[in-house]
Write a protein that holds these residues in place. Structure first.
Motif, PDB file in Angstrom:
ATOM      1  N   LYS A 114      20.089  57.795  43.328  1.00 33.44           N
ATOM      2  CA  LYS A 114      18.949  57.168  44.026  1.00 33.44           C
ATOM      3  C   LYS A 114      18.950  57.486  45.517  1.00 33.44           C
ATOM      4  CE  LYS A 114      15.421  54.316  44.376  1.00 33.44           C
ATOM      5  NZ  LYS A 114      14.175  54.469  43.659  1.00 33.44           N
ATOM      6  N   ASN A 115      20.105  57.363  46.172  1.00 29.12           N
ATOM      7  CA  ASN A 115      20.164  57.413  47.630  1.00 29.12           C
ATOM      8  C   ASN A 115      20.656  58.730  48.215  1.00 29.12           C
ATOM      9  OD1 ASN A 115      19.337  54.608  48.081  1.00 29.12           O
ATOM     10  ND2 ASN A 115      21.223  54.156  46.974  1.00 29.12           N
ATOM     11  N   GLY A 116      21.223  59.596  47.360  1.00 26.34           N
ATOM     12  CA  GLY A 116      21.739  60.859  47.871  1.00 26.34           C
ATOM     13  C   GLY A 116      22.956  60.642  48.755  1.00 26.34           C
ATOM     14  N   SER A 117      23.407  61.736  49.394  1.00 30.81           N
ATOM     15  CA  SER A 117      24.573  61.639  50.278  1.00 30.81           C
ATOM     16  C   SER A 117      24.643  62.866  51.178  1.00 30.81           C
ATOM     17  CB  SER A 117      25.849  61.548  49.445  1.00 30.81           C
ATOM     18  OG  SER A 117      26.974  61.562  50.275  1.00 30.81           O
ATOM     19  N   LYS A 118      25.081  62.628  52.409  1.00 35.67           N
ATOM     20  CA  LYS A 118      25.328  63.730  53.338  1.00 35.67           C
ATOM     21  C   LYS A 118      26.826  63.932  53.525  1.00 35.67           C
ATOM     22  CE  LYS A 118      20.961  63.197  55.651  1.00 35.67           C
ATOM     23  NZ  LYS A 118      20.200  62.631  56.700  1.00 35.67           N
ATOM     24  N   ASP A 119      27.617  63.080  52.901  1.00 35.79           N
ATOM     25  CA  ASP A 119      29.074  63.135  53.022  1.00 35.79           C
ATOM     26  C   ASP A 119      29.671  64.214  52.123  1.00 35.79           C
ATOM     27  OD1 ASP A 119      28.898  60.948  54.709  1.00 35.79           O
ATOM     28  OD2 ASP A 119      29.240  59.494  53.091  1.00 35.79           O
ATOM     29  N   HIS A 137      11.920  58.742  44.763  1.00 35.62           N
ATOM     30  CA  HIS A 137      10.743  58.706  43.887  1.00 35.62           C
ATOM     31  C   HIS A 137      11.091  58.263  42.467  1.00 35.62           C
ATOM     32  CE1 HIS A 137      12.572  62.625  43.164  1.00 35.62           C
ATOM     33  NE2 HIS A 137      11.967  62.628  41.989  1.00 35.62           N
ATOM     34  N   LEU A 138      12.373  58.285  42.121  1.00 37.98           N
ATOM     35  CA  LEU A 138      12.769  57.868  40.770  1.00 37.98           C
ATOM     36  C   LEU A 138      12.781  56.349  40.657  1.00 37.98           C
ATOM     37  CD1 LEU A 138      15.749  60.292  39.925  1.00 37.98           C
ATOM     38  CD2 LEU A 138      13.346  60.495  39.244  1.00 37.98           C
ATOM     39  N   GLN A 139      12.195  55.875  39.588  1.00 40.28           N
ATOM     40  CA  GLN A 139      12.206  54.439  39.291  1.00 40.28           C
ATOM     41  C   GLN A 139      13.550  54.086  38.644  1.00 40.28           C
ATOM     42  OE1 GLN A 139       9.521  52.469  40.180  1.00 40.28           O
ATOM     43  NE2 GLN A 139       8.818  54.379  41.106  1.00 40.28           N
ATOM     44  N   ASN A 140      13.829  52.806  38.565  1.00 40.88           N
ATOM     45  CA  ASN A 140      15.089  52.363  37.959  1.00 40.88           C
ATOM     46  C   ASN A 140      15.215  52.832  36.507  1.00 40.88           C
ATOM     47  OD1 ASN A 140      15.746  51.198  40.373  1.00 40.88           O
ATOM     48  ND2 ASN A 140      15.319  49.104  39.721  1.00 40.88           N
ATOM     49  N   LEU A 141      14.100  52.837  35.778  1.00 45.59           N
ATOM     50  CA  LEU A 141      14.119  53.332  34.403  1.00 45.59           C
ATOM     51  C   LEU A 141      14.482  54.819  34.373  1.00 45.59           C
ATOM     52  CD1 LEU A 141      13.654  53.126  31.350  1.00 45.59           C
ATOM     53  CD2 LEU A 141      11.217  53.479  31.775  1.00 45.59           C
ATOM     54  N   ALA A 144      18.158  55.085  34.912  1.00 43.67           N
ATOM     55  CA  ALA A 144      18.866  54.649  33.702  1.00 43.67           C
ATOM     56  C   ALA A 144      18.839  55.755  32.645  1.00 43.67           C
ATOM     57  CB  ALA A 144      18.251  53.369  33.154  1.00 43.67           C
ATOM     58  N   GLU A 145      17.704  56.421  32.512  1.00 43.33           N
ATOM     59  CA  GLU A 145      17.591  57.491  31.525  1.00 43.33           C
ATOM     60  C   GLU A 145      18.444  58.698  31.895  1.00 43.33           C
ATOM     61  OE1 GLU A 145      13.128  56.671  29.694  1.00 43.33           O
ATOM     62  OE2 GLU A 145      13.333  58.055  31.376  1.00 43.33           O
ATOM     63  N   VAL A 146      18.400  59.106  33.157  1.00 47.86           N
ATOM     64  CA  VAL A 146      19.177  60.292  33.543  1.00 47.86           C
ATOM     65  C   VAL A 146      20.681  60.009  33.469  1.00 47.86           C
ATOM     66  CG1 VAL A 146      19.305  60.055  36.078  1.00 47.86           C
ATOM     67  CG2 VAL A 146      19.154  62.307  35.065  1.00 47.86           C
ATOM     68  N   VAL A 163      18.518  49.479  32.364  1.00 46.13           N
ATOM     69  CA  VAL A 163      17.817  49.339  33.642  1.00 46.13           C
ATOM     70  C   VAL A 163      18.443  48.206  34.451  1.00 46.13           C
ATOM     71  CG1 VAL A 163      15.591  48.811  34.720  1.00 46.13           C
ATOM     72  CG2 VAL A 163      15.671  50.274  32.693  1.00 46.13           C
ATOM     73  N   SER A 164      18.840  47.150  33.782  1.00 49.25           N
ATOM     74  CA  SER A 164      19.465  46.012  34.480  1.00 49.25           C
ATOM     75  C   SER A 164      20.754  46.433  35.180  1.00 49.25           C
ATOM     76  CB  SER A 164      19.740  44.864  33.502  1.00 49.25           C
ATOM     77  OG  SER A 164      20.603  45.286  32.462  1.00 49.25           O
ATOM     78  N   GLU A 165      21.496  47.357  34.595  1.00 49.47           N
ATOM     79  CA  GLU A 165      22.723  47.875  35.214  1.00 49.47           C
ATOM     80  C   GLU A 165      22.391  48.655  36.483  1.00 49.47           C
ATOM     81  OE1 GLU A 165      26.557  50.656  33.925  1.00 49.47           O
ATOM     82  OE2 GLU A 165      25.091  50.081  32.412  1.00 49.47           O
ATOM     83  N   VAL A 166      21.327  49.461  36.422  1.00 46.15           N
ATOM     84  CA  VAL A 166      20.863  50.222  37.584  1.00 46.15           C
ATOM     85  C   VAL A 166      20.412  49.261  38.674  1.00 46.15           C
ATOM     86  CG1 VAL A 166      19.119  51.842  38.419  1.00 46.15           C
ATOM     87  CG2 VAL A 166      20.251  52.261  36.223  1.00 46.15           C
ATOM     88  N   GLU A 167      19.621  48.261  38.324  1.00 46.08           N
ATOM     89  CA  GLU A 167      19.123  47.281  39.292  1.00 46.08           C
ATOM     90  C   GLU A 167      20.274  46.554  39.967  1.00 46.08           C
ATOM     91  OE1 GLU A 167      16.567  44.915  36.800  1.00 46.08           O
ATOM     92  OE2 GLU A 167      14.860  46.307  37.069  1.00 46.08           O
TER      93      GLU A 167
END
Length: 173
Positions: A114-119, A137-141, A144-146, A163-167
């Motif tokens: 979701k957030n990426g990283s520069k590290d 741009h990716l939704q929580n669903l 969860a799918e990826v 999805v609840s785990e992602v949230e």
């Protein structure tokens, strides 16, 4: 009276038909008909039974397949360019996902998608310094799918990432 009816029936009947009815060929046809009737009825029952059993997948199995297929599409659109379709990464630029020790921490994987990283990141003892873009741009669903796809495709586990785990992971910070 009964005898008269039988006598009349015998008189009416065609003698050629009687000969045919008593022939070996006719008896063979009757036998074949009965055999086919039995075979096809049993075959039909077996086909019906197998169709019923295979169509009775659990809701969990159906959901896993849906997440896997959806996750594969998202992975191929958003991740495969760097991590490759086979998940082996790209040389020394982008880390592998397949066989990656990084997958041991699913929360980090969800956060990173979701957030990426520069590290700099270490995967399987190797350091990678290319930034990973955020996928805001990716939704929580979608996430969860990826994640379900990644973890199932590369044999880390064979279950759904809900999805609840992602949230839960994304709402921590």
């Amino acid at each position: 009276m009964k005898n008269k009816i039988q006598t009349l029936k015998l008189e009416i009947r065609d003698t050629k038909y009687d000969e045919f009815e008593n022939s070996i060929f006719f008896k063979l046809l009757q036998y074949l008909y009965r055999l086919l009737k039995i075979v096809f009825s049993k075959t039909f029952i077996l086909l019906l039974l197998s169709a019923t059993l295979t169509s009775c997948q659990s809701e969990e199995k159906i959901k896993l397949e849906q997440y896997y297929i959806g996750g594969k599409e998202i992975y191929e659109q958003n991740c495969a360019n760097c991590h490759q379709k086979d998940g082996k990464g790209l040389q020394n630029l982008y880390p592998p996902i397949a066989g990656s020790d990084f997958l041991k921490n699913k929360d980090k994987v969800i956060w990173l998608i979701k957030n990426g990283s520069k590290d700099t990141i270490s995967v399987n003892g190797k350091t990678f310094s290319q930034p990973m873009p955020a996928n805001i741009h990716l939704q929580n669903l979608d996430i969860a799918e990826v994640v379900t796809y990644i973890y199932n495709e590369w044999k880390v586990d064979n279950k759904i990432t809900e999805v609840s785990e992602v949230e839960k992971v994304l709402n921590k910070n």
